[in-house]
Design a protein around this motif. Sequence first.
Motif, PDB file in Angstrom:
ATOM      1  N   PHE A  75       0.831  -1.205   0.000  1.00 47.26           N
ATOM      2  CA  PHE A  75       0.000   0.000   0.000  1.00 47.26           C
ATOM      3  C   PHE A  75       0.864   1.253   0.000  1.00 47.26           C
ATOM      4  CE2 PHE A  75      -1.911   3.390   2.585  1.00 47.26           C
ATOM      5  CZ  PHE A  75      -2.980   3.725   1.765  1.00 47.26           C
ATOM      6  N   VAL A  76       1.870   1.287   0.863  1.00 46.93           N
ATOM      7  CA  VAL A  76       2.733   2.469   0.947  1.00 46.93           C
ATOM      8  C   VAL A  76       3.481   2.672  -0.371  1.00 46.93           C
ATOM      9  CG1 VAL A  76       4.752   3.457   2.087  1.00 46.93           C
ATOM     10  CG2 VAL A  76       2.938   2.387   3.450  1.00 46.93           C
ATOM     11  N   ALA A  77       3.963   1.594  -0.964  1.00 44.78           N
ATOM     12  CA  ALA A  77       4.669   1.718  -2.240  1.00 44.78           C
ATOM     13  C   ALA A  77       3.749   2.284  -3.317  1.00 44.78           C
ATOM     14  CB  ALA A  77       5.213   0.355  -2.663  1.00 44.78           C
ATOM     15  N   ARG A  78       2.507   1.847  -3.295  1.00 43.00           N
ATOM     16  CA  ARG A  78       1.546   2.287  -4.309  1.00 43.00           C
ATOM     17  C   ARG A  78       1.128   3.742  -4.107  1.00 43.00           C
ATOM     18  NH1 ARG A  78      -1.746  -1.387  -3.285  1.00 43.00           N
ATOM     19  NH2 ARG A  78      -3.398  -0.298  -2.147  1.00 43.00           N
ATOM     20  N   GLU A  79       1.027   4.166  -2.837  1.00 41.07           N
ATOM     21  CA  GLU A  79       0.472   5.485  -2.532  1.00 41.07           C
ATOM     22  C   GLU A  79       1.508   6.472  -2.004  1.00 41.07           C
ATOM     23  OE1 GLU A  79      -2.432   6.180  -3.424  1.00 41.07           O
ATOM     24  OE2 GLU A  79      -3.352   4.209  -3.695  1.00 41.07           O
ATOM     25  N   GLN A  80       2.782   6.141  -2.114  1.00 37.85           N
ATOM     26  CA  GLN A  80       3.806   6.978  -1.504  1.00 37.85           C
ATOM     27  C   GLN A  80       3.784   8.406  -2.034  1.00 37.85           C
ATOM     28  OE1 GLN A  80       7.541   5.033  -1.211  1.00 37.85           O
ATOM     29  NE2 GLN A  80       8.428   6.580   0.132  1.00 37.85           N
TER      30      GLN A  80
ATOM     31  N   ARG B 219       1.248  10.157  -2.571  1.00 36.98           N
ATOM     32  CA  ARG B 219       0.176  10.921  -1.931  1.00 36.98           C
ATOM     33  C   ARG B 219       0.346  11.013  -0.418  1.00 36.98           C
ATOM     34  NH1 ARG B 219      -5.627   9.287  -4.564  1.00 36.98           N
ATOM     35  NH2 ARG B 219      -4.859   7.146  -4.605  1.00 36.98           N
ATOM     36  N   LEU B 220       0.951  10.006   0.178  1.00 36.33           N
ATOM     37  CA  LEU B 220       1.103   9.999   1.632  1.00 36.33           C
ATOM     38  C   LEU B 220       2.170  10.992   2.069  1.00 36.33           C
ATOM     39  CD1 LEU B 220       1.072   6.134   2.235  1.00 36.33           C
ATOM     40  CD2 LEU B 220      -0.778   7.727   2.797  1.00 36.33           C
ATOM     41  N   ALA B 221       1.939  11.642   3.199  1.00 37.62           N
ATOM     42  CA  ALA B 221       2.928  12.558   3.757  1.00 37.62           C
ATOM     43  C   ALA B 221       4.155  11.772   4.214  1.00 37.62           C
ATOM     44  CB  ALA B 221       2.332  13.315   4.936  1.00 37.62           C
ATOM     45  N   PRO B 222       5.344  12.364   4.139  1.00 41.26           N
ATOM     46  CA  PRO B 222       6.546  11.664   4.614  1.00 41.26           C
ATOM     47  C   PRO B 222       6.410  11.151   6.046  1.00 41.26           C
ATOM     48  CG  PRO B 222       7.164  13.619   3.376  1.00 41.26           C
ATOM     49  CD  PRO B 222       5.673  13.662   3.517  1.00 41.26           C
ATOM     50  N   LEU B 223       5.769  11.927   6.921  1.00 43.64           N
ATOM     51  CA  LEU B 223       5.556  11.474   8.296  1.00 43.64           C
ATOM     52  C   LEU B 223       4.745  10.185   8.323  1.00 43.64           C
ATOM     53  CD1 LEU B 223       5.517  11.788  11.396  1.00 43.64           C
ATOM     54  CD2 LEU B 223       3.523  13.290  11.119  1.00 43.64           C
ATOM     55  N   SER B 224       3.685  10.122   7.530  1.00 48.97           N
ATOM     56  CA  SER B 224       2.847   8.924   7.491  1.00 48.97           C
ATOM     57  C   SER B 224       3.636   7.718   6.996  1.00 48.97           C
ATOM     58  CB  SER B 224       1.635   9.158   6.582  1.00 48.97           C
ATOM     59  OG  SER B 224       0.858  10.253   7.021  1.00 48.97           O
ATOM     60  N   VAL B 225       4.464   7.925   5.989  1.00 44.49           N
ATOM     61  CA  VAL B 225       5.273   6.833   5.443  1.00 44.49           C
ATOM     62  C   VAL B 225       6.270   6.334   6.482  1.00 44.49           C
ATOM     63  CG1 VAL B 225       6.996   6.226   3.697  1.00 44.49           C
ATOM     64  CG2 VAL B 225       4.985   7.589   3.059  1.00 44.49           C
ATOM     65  N   ARG B 226       6.962   7.258   7.138  1.00 43.93           N
ATOM     66  CA  ARG B 226       7.946   6.860   8.153  1.00 43.93           C
ATOM     67  C   ARG B 226       7.297   6.054   9.268  1.00 43.93           C
ATOM     68  NH1 ARG B 226       9.648  12.206   7.653  1.00 43.93           N
ATOM     69  NH2 ARG B 226       8.734  12.724   9.685  1.00 43.93           N
ATOM     70  N   GLU B 227       6.155   6.531   9.734  1.00 50.87           N
ATOM     71  CA  GLU B 227       5.476   5.831  10.819  1.00 50.87           C
ATOM     72  C   GLU B 227       4.983   4.458  10.367  1.00 50.87           C
ATOM     73  OE1 GLU B 227       4.968   6.627  14.084  1.00 50.87           O
ATOM     74  OE2 GLU B 227       6.388   8.245  13.729  1.00 50.87           O
ATOM     75  N   ALA B 228       4.452   4.383   9.163  1.00 49.98           N
ATOM     76  CA  ALA B 228       3.911   3.122   8.663  1.00 49.98           C
ATOM     77  C   ALA B 228       4.983   2.045   8.551  1.00 49.98           C
ATOM     78  CB  ALA B 228       3.241   3.342   7.313  1.00 49.98           C
ATOM     79  N   LEU B 229       6.175   2.442   8.115  1.00 51.46           N
ATOM     80  CA  LEU B 229       7.241   1.475   7.830  1.00 51.46           C
ATOM     81  C   LEU B 229       8.257   1.350   8.962  1.00 51.46           C
ATOM     82  CD1 LEU B 229       7.943   2.397   4.092  1.00 51.46           C
ATOM     83  CD2 LEU B 229       6.391   0.646   4.992  1.00 51.46           C
TER      84      LEU B 229
END
Length: 244
Positions: A222-227, A229-239
């Motif tokens: 999901f993160v790879a597909r939507e990176q 659009r996602l905020a950098p903070l959201s990506v860091r927290e998710a991964l």
Amino acid sequence: MGVTGSGTSGTRFEVPNSSLADTVLERLTATYGATADPQRAVSMRAYMKDVAPFLGLTTPDRRVLSRTVLLATAAPEEADCTAVALRCWALPEREYHYFAVDYLRRHVRQLSSGFLPVTRHLVGTVSWWDTVDALAAHVVGGLVAADPKLKSDMDAWIEDDDLWVARTALLHQLRYKETTDTERLFAYCVRQSGHPDFFVRKAIGWCLREYAKTDPEAVRAFVAREQGRLAPLSVREALKNIGP
């Protein structure tokens, strides 16, 4: 007895008559008030960005006092829970709000889907992460799990202009693990991916990180597909715990 929320819903609730709530509130205000620490209260209020005044009770002390307050009280019905929660929320000091959240968590199985508007009032009134997150994961999440028809309410909440209501929609599945509705989880994250507020961006990352404990590959994909659009903070927290 009426309680009008200062949150965004503007809903007015009548506090049900409840002898149990009368007993609990009488004991609660006497017990908490007798052990208040005004000096500590100043620093606690500052830490919580002046969202509310505090009595100055530490969490361990407050929980011990709460057990004393509830000693030998009857198991509540939904009306009792409503009365306790609304009457606590009408008091200014934050520790009373914490008591209400803990009380609802303890008795969430006594609550029907009809209690959801009360939680909406609590989420939207004197709002900050310290009460909203517990209400989201432990009360709203419990209500939706017990009555899946409330998913449509979550679909409305994720669109709400009140960031705390949207955050609640994001976090309500936090404890669902294998029963998570992944389609909704990911759709909600996309829907609010451009939100300007830190607390919404953080919530996106948090709910993804929590679900990654159950299905890390789904979160990575999901993160790879939507990176984009996602905020950098959201990506860091998710991964954070699983890597890219």
